[in-house]
Design an enzyme around this catalytic site. Sequence first.
Site, PDB file in Angstrom:
ATOM      1  N   THR A  28      -3.196  -7.465  -2.853  1.00  0.00           N
ATOM      2  CA  THR A  28      -2.517  -7.067  -4.090  1.00  0.00           C
ATOM      3  C   THR A  28      -1.026  -7.333  -4.012  1.00  0.00           C
ATOM      4  OG1 THR A  28      -4.171  -5.421  -4.604  1.00  0.00           O
ATOM      5  CG2 THR A  28      -2.018  -5.066  -5.565  1.00  0.00           C
ATOM      6  N   THR A 108      -4.868  -4.018   0.821  1.00  0.00           N
ATOM      7  CA  THR A 108      -5.008  -2.639   1.316  1.00  0.00           C
ATOM      8  C   THR A 108      -6.454  -2.291   1.683  1.00  0.00           C
ATOM      9  OG1 THR A 108      -5.313  -1.777  -0.936  1.00  0.00           O
ATOM     10  CG2 THR A 108      -3.063  -1.799  -0.066  1.00  0.00           C
ATOM     11  N   ASP A 109      -7.434  -3.020   1.116  1.00  0.00           N
ATOM     12  CA  ASP A 109      -8.826  -2.573   1.262  1.00  0.00           C
ATOM     13  C   ASP A 109      -9.314  -2.538   2.709  1.00  0.00           C
ATOM     14  OD1 ASP A 109      -8.982  -2.215  -1.446  1.00  0.00           O
ATOM     15  OD2 ASP A 109     -10.079  -4.059  -1.858  1.00  0.00           O
TER      16      ASP A 109
END
Length: 344
Positions: A28, A108-109
């Site tokens: 992101t 971030t996942d």
Amino acid sequence: MNTSTSSSSVTPAAQALPRIAVLATGGTIAGSAADVTSTSGYQAGVVGVERLLEAVPALSGVARIQPEQIASGDSKDMALALWTTLAQRVNTLLASDEIDGIVITHGTDTLEETAYLLHLTVKGTKPVVLTAAMRPASALSADGPLNLLNAVTVAASAAAHGQGVLVAFNNRIHCARDVVKTSTYAVDAFQSVEVGALGWVQDGRVEFQRKVVRPHTVDTEFVIGSQWPNVEIVTSYAGASRIGVDALVAAGVRGIVVAGTGNGSIHASLQQALADAVKQGVVVVRSSRVGSGHVMRNGAAPDDALGFITAGALNPYKARVLLMLALAAGGTGAVALQKIFDTY
Ligand code: ASP
């Protein structure tokens, strides 16, 4: 892999700044949406590393940056082959006299998994700092630029040497082993649950408040390779059955991590399937789906009798990383593997 350097027109003052490699992998932080108000409908990993750096002019006062585009993806799709590529590149840069520290931009996942993998496999004491963002680069109040500036500030600081792989996010500095994503949308999305952050970074200042006690980087027995033993994760819940475990064993998995309820407790049907899996040579590790605390050995299951291993405070995803590395290093037997989990 594209590499370039920004050292051609530097002033003498700038030449004294630390040299930091910024390895971009997507996420992101490199995401873009059609609308500045959109923070969920965007495409991750489409903004190149040069543009991420251009958005943060203040970086030129902190470090000499060497950008590299390692990948341009959404970290939900992280591939084991990319882990190998990334860790090998970090090791090469750590060994170079031309580089003083490394920043990795990431989604971030799966950031907490990549960070722990690197914490266990990269070899050097120079800072390695991951960062990310919850809002795409195109968003109002995007969090990526400040997170990137702070990550470079940490990587350029003497205090970050020898602390293992770090995550700089929302002004906090976390240990790769402890940090987990705890929000689907908030900019304060990462926490080191129970133990707290290692320190903080703000306005160019870096402060550590505690040290990492478990072995990492140069002090581990793990090296990065290209073979990834197949380890899968199953979850226990009301009405859980043995179907998934039996299918995994039939597919030839080497290990299974269970995201158990509570203190790693497991539904009786699932537990019987896992006990049967151990008899077939599959390594079973009990972790918890709870999100904080640790799993006690011989607490919620008779580990000694069933041949299970417990993950301690590692969540299922980090436990899987450690089990893959342990199996790749030739680890066998419940006693030796439990020692690895107790150590790292
Ligand atoms: N799906 C994105 C990723 O992990 C989410 C993010 O970066 O926040 O790449």
